[in-house]
Design a protein around this motif. Structure first.
Motif, PDB file in Angstrom:
ATOM      1  N   GLN A 187       0.803  -1.218   0.000  1.00 17.14           N
ATOM      2  CA  GLN A 187       0.000   0.000   0.000  1.00 17.14           C
ATOM      3  C   GLN A 187       0.841   1.275   0.000  1.00 17.14           C
ATOM      4  OE1 GLN A 187       0.269  -2.137   2.502  1.00 17.14           O
ATOM      5  NE2 GLN A 187       0.413  -1.081   4.477  1.00 17.14           N
ATOM      6  N   ARG A 188       2.165   1.136   0.173  1.00 20.64           N
ATOM      7  CA  ARG A 188       3.043   2.318   0.212  1.00 20.64           C
ATOM      8  C   ARG A 188       3.912   2.459  -1.036  1.00 20.64           C
ATOM      9  NH1 ARG A 188       6.907   3.453   4.781  1.00 20.64           N
ATOM     10  NH2 ARG A 188       6.671   5.556   3.910  1.00 20.64           N
ATOM     11  N   ILE A 189       3.770   1.569  -1.992  1.00 24.96           N
ATOM     12  CA  ILE A 189       4.699   1.581  -3.126  1.00 24.96           C
ATOM     13  C   ILE A 189       4.692   2.915  -3.856  1.00 24.96           C
ATOM     14  CG2 ILE A 189       5.212   0.583  -5.377  1.00 24.96           C
ATOM     15  CD1 ILE A 189       4.319  -2.132  -4.247  1.00 24.96           C
ATOM     16  N   ASP A 190       3.523   3.430  -4.224  1.00 22.74           N
ATOM     17  CA  ASP A 190       3.471   4.688  -4.975  1.00 22.74           C
ATOM     18  C   ASP A 190       4.043   5.842  -4.165  1.00 22.74           C
ATOM     19  OD1 ASP A 190       2.352   3.446  -7.174  1.00 22.74           O
ATOM     20  OD2 ASP A 190       0.298   3.906  -6.595  1.00 22.74           O
ATOM     21  N   GLU A 191       3.705   5.890  -2.887  1.00 23.50           N
ATOM     22  CA  GLU A 191       4.229   6.930  -1.995  1.00 23.50           C
ATOM     23  C   GLU A 191       5.749   6.886  -1.915  1.00 23.50           C
ATOM     24  OE1 GLU A 191       4.741   7.287   2.815  1.00 23.50           O
ATOM     25  OE2 GLU A 191       3.049   6.125   2.030  1.00 23.50           O
ATOM     26  N   VAL A 192       6.299   5.700  -1.765  1.00 17.54           N
ATOM     27  CA  VAL A 192       7.747   5.566  -1.609  1.00 17.54           C
ATOM     28  C   VAL A 192       8.469   5.850  -2.925  1.00 17.54           C
ATOM     29  CG1 VAL A 192       9.597   3.937  -1.081  1.00 17.54           C
ATOM     30  CG2 VAL A 192       7.575   4.041   0.377  1.00 17.54           C
ATOM     31  N   VAL A 193       7.887   5.444  -4.038  1.00 13.81           N
ATOM     32  CA  VAL A 193       8.486   5.773  -5.336  1.00 13.81           C
ATOM     33  C   VAL A 193       8.569   7.287  -5.501  1.00 13.81           C
ATOM     34  CG1 VAL A 193       8.102   5.754  -7.824  1.00 13.81           C
ATOM     35  CG2 VAL A 193       7.947   3.629  -6.532  1.00 13.81           C
ATOM     36  N   ALA A 194       7.495   8.000  -5.177  1.00 10.77           N
ATOM     37  CA  ALA A 194       7.498   9.462  -5.294  1.00 10.77           C
ATOM     38  C   ALA A 194       8.549  10.075  -4.381  1.00 10.77           C
ATOM     39  CB  ALA A 194       6.116  10.014  -4.970  1.00 10.77           C
ATOM     40  N   ALA A 195       8.632   9.586  -3.139  1.00 14.02           N
ATOM     41  CA  ALA A 195       9.623  10.111  -2.198  1.00 14.02           C
ATOM     42  C   ALA A 195      11.035   9.775  -2.654  1.00 14.02           C
ATOM     43  CB  ALA A 195       9.363   9.547  -0.808  1.00 14.02           C
ATOM     44  N   GLY A 196      11.217   8.597  -3.252  1.00 13.85           N
ATOM     45  CA  GLY A 196      12.525   8.211  -3.757  1.00 13.85           C
ATOM     46  C   GLY A 196      12.966   9.098  -4.905  1.00 13.85           C
ATOM     47  N   ARG A 197      12.051   9.430  -5.786  1.00 14.23           N
ATOM     48  CA  ARG A 197      12.389  10.325  -6.894  1.00 14.23           C
ATOM     49  C   ARG A 197      12.778  11.709  -6.374  1.00 14.23           C
ATOM     50  NH1 ARG A 197       7.587   9.184 -11.297  1.00 14.23           N
ATOM     51  NH2 ARG A 197       8.702   7.646 -12.557  1.00 14.23           N
ATOM     52  N   ALA A 198      12.037  12.197  -5.372  1.00 18.52           N
ATOM     53  CA  ALA A 198      12.362  13.500  -4.794  1.00 18.52           C
ATOM     54  C   ALA A 198      13.744  13.473  -4.147  1.00 18.52           C
ATOM     55  CB  ALA A 198      11.303  13.896  -3.773  1.00 18.52           C
ATOM     56  N   ARG A 199      14.053  12.403  -3.446  1.00 22.77           N
ATOM     57  CA  ARG A 199      15.373  12.276  -2.817  1.00 22.77           C
ATOM     58  C   ARG A 199      16.464  12.203  -3.881  1.00 22.77           C
ATOM     59  NH1 ARG A 199      17.552  10.895   2.077  1.00 22.77           N
ATOM     60  NH2 ARG A 199      19.609   9.914   1.948  1.00 22.77           N
ATOM     61  N   GLU A 200      16.196  11.484  -4.940  1.00 27.56           N
ATOM     62  CA  GLU A 200      17.162  11.364  -6.035  1.00 27.56           C
ATOM     63  C   GLU A 200      17.470  12.740  -6.630  1.00 27.56           C
ATOM     64  OE1 GLU A 200      17.474   8.202  -9.622  1.00 27.56           O
ATOM     65  OE2 GLU A 200      15.696   9.485  -9.693  1.00 27.56           O
ATOM     66  N   ALA A 201      16.425  13.552  -6.838  1.00 27.98           N
ATOM     67  CA  ALA A 201      16.618  14.884  -7.402  1.00 27.98           C
ATOM     68  C   ALA A 201      17.421  15.773  -6.447  1.00 27.98           C
ATOM     69  CB  ALA A 201      15.257  15.521  -7.700  1.00 27.98           C
ATOM     70  N   LYS A 202      17.131  15.665  -5.154  1.00 29.84           N
ATOM     71  CA  LYS A 202      17.861  16.450  -4.159  1.00 29.84           C
ATOM     72  C   LYS A 202      19.334  16.058  -4.140  1.00 29.84           C
ATOM     73  CE  LYS A 202      17.825  17.548   0.791  1.00 29.84           C
ATOM     74  NZ  LYS A 202      17.139  17.288   2.085  1.00 29.84           N
ATOM     75  N   GLU A 203      19.611  14.758  -4.238  1.00 27.50           N
ATOM     76  CA  GLU A 203      20.996  14.294  -4.226  1.00 27.50           C
ATOM     77  C   GLU A 203      21.725  14.712  -5.501  1.00 27.50           C
ATOM     78  OE1 GLU A 203      20.865  10.117  -3.428  1.00 27.50           O
ATOM     79  OE2 GLU A 203      20.711  10.428  -1.258  1.00 27.50           O
ATOM     80  N   ALA A 204      21.017  14.742  -6.623  1.00 25.86           N
ATOM     81  CA  ALA A 204      21.639  15.173  -7.878  1.00 25.86           C
ATOM     82  C   ALA A 204      22.082  16.630  -7.780  1.00 25.86           C
ATOM     83  CB  ALA A 204      20.660  14.988  -9.036  1.00 25.86           C
ATOM     84  N   LYS A 205      21.260  17.461  -7.149  1.00 24.93           N
ATOM     85  CA  LYS A 205      21.616  18.866  -6.961  1.00 24.93           C
ATOM     86  C   LYS A 205      22.835  18.991  -6.049  1.00 24.93           C
ATOM     87  CE  LYS A 205      19.760  23.309  -5.421  1.00 24.93           C
ATOM     88  NZ  LYS A 205      18.559  24.015  -4.860  1.00 24.93           N
ATOM     89  N   ALA A 206      22.840  18.228  -4.960  1.00 26.54           N
ATOM     90  CA  ALA A 206      23.985  18.263  -4.044  1.00 26.54           C
ATOM     91  C   ALA A 206      25.260  17.800  -4.748  1.00 26.54           C
ATOM     92  CB  ALA A 206      23.696  17.392  -2.825  1.00 26.54           C
ATOM     93  N   ARG A 207      25.131  16.788  -5.585  1.00 26.56           N
ATOM     94  CA  ARG A 207      26.307  16.272  -6.295  1.00 26.56           C
ATOM     95  C   ARG A 207      26.920  17.356  -7.192  1.00 26.56           C
ATOM     96  NH1 ARG A 207      23.898  12.355  -8.021  1.00 26.56           N
ATOM     97  NH2 ARG A 207      24.417  10.906  -6.334  1.00 26.56           N
ATOM     98  N   GLU A 208      26.057  18.125  -7.866  1.00 32.00           N
ATOM     99  CA  GLU A 208      26.537  19.225  -8.707  1.00 32.00           C
ATOM    100  C   GLU A 208      27.304  20.251  -7.871  1.00 32.00           C
ATOM    101  OE1 GLU A 208      23.252  20.937 -10.737  1.00 32.00           O
ATOM    102  OE2 GLU A 208      22.898  19.186 -12.032  1.00 32.00           O
ATOM    103  N   GLN A 209      26.772  20.540  -6.676  1.00 31.21           N
ATOM    104  CA  GLN A 209      27.443  21.505  -5.800  1.00 31.21           C
ATOM    105  C   GLN A 209      28.804  20.978  -5.342  1.00 31.21           C
ATOM    106  OE1 GLN A 209      23.974  21.764  -3.126  1.00 31.21           O
ATOM    107  NE2 GLN A 209      23.963  23.972  -3.485  1.00 31.21           N
ATOM    108  N   TYR A 210      28.873  19.692  -5.039  1.00 35.20           N
ATOM    109  CA  TYR A 210      30.139  19.116  -4.593  1.00 35.20           C
ATOM    110  C   TYR A 210      31.162  19.104  -5.728  1.00 35.20           C
ATOM    111  CZ  TYR A 210      27.286  17.447  -0.650  1.00 35.20           C
ATOM    112  OH  TYR A 210      26.449  17.377   0.428  1.00 35.20           O
TER     113      TYR A 210
END
Length: 212
Positions: free
Chosen positions: A168-191
């Motif tokens: 019952q949490r798959i869609d929620e977790v996929v959305a949160a995972g994508r958001a985390r992925e985008a946040k990490e991509a931005k941090a990686r660019e800064q590093y």
């Protein structure tokens, strides 16, 4: 992402570490598993078999019930290093379309299993054979690595280990995972541009103020 299969593919792409963090640090299957084929990553609905003590009769029934895309979870109430899967059973699971196997017990024929190409994570590699005296249980919830897995929950595995996401949490977790992925991509660019996590997280400023 579309359809049932797409959700599982996305979990596998995001990976165990991202999904675990995105789910609120829930669902870790906290055991040391041997990833027989390095570089593989899979996710799919759980097909569960709980074997009797040092026994693999339930594994044969699980093979008969496996459907394409399933991640087959094989365990015991008290896991011991007895081989519940070898070449012949793994061949059946592959022919049935299993996405992968998570085995909270042993496998044997390890070199042949790698050649077979079915992604397998196993607690041990041992040649000691299993009995076939107890039917065990099929498609009932089981606890593996301290985490409850229910039939149909998403089980994902990669080089970091294994995790489970309730159905019952798959869609929620996929959305949160994508958001985390985008946040990490931005941090990686800064590093890459010379930024430091010590500054970006505010640790330097806090340390200079003498804050804990």
């Amino acid at each position: 992402m579309s359809g049932r299969e797409g959700r599982f593919d996305e979990l596998a792409r995001l990976g165990v570490a991202t999904v675990y963090e995105a789910s609120g640090r829930q669902g870790l299957i906290d055991e040391d598993f041997v990833q027989l084929i390095p570089g593989t990553a899979v996710a799919g609905p759980a097909r569960i078999a709980v074997c009797g003590p040092a026994d693999n009769r339930a594994v044969h029934e699980a093979a008969a019930r496996t459907r394409p895309g399933d991640v087959v979870v094989l365990t015991m109430d008290n896991p011991v290093p007895v081989a519940v899967v070898g070449d012949l059973l793994a061949t059946q699971f592959k022919a049935q379309g299993a996405a992968g196997l998570l085995i909270n017990a042993s496998v044997r024929d390890a070199d042949t299993l790698r050649e077979l190409g079915l992604p397998i994570w196993a607690r041990w590699i041992r040649v000691r054979g299993a009995a076939k005296a107890h039917r065990g249980t099929i498609d009932l919830p089981a606890v593996v690595g301290g985490t409850l897995i229910r039939p149909g929950d998403a089980v994902l595995m990669d080089g970091d280990g294994a995790a489970v996401v309730p159905a019952q949490r798959i869609d929620e977790v996929v959305a949160a995972g994508r958001a985390r992925e985008a946040k990490e991509a931005k941090a990686r660019e800064q590093y890459l541009a010379g930024g430091l996590s010590y500054d970006l997280h505010g640790f330097r400023a806090a340390d200079e103020k003498g804050s804990p």
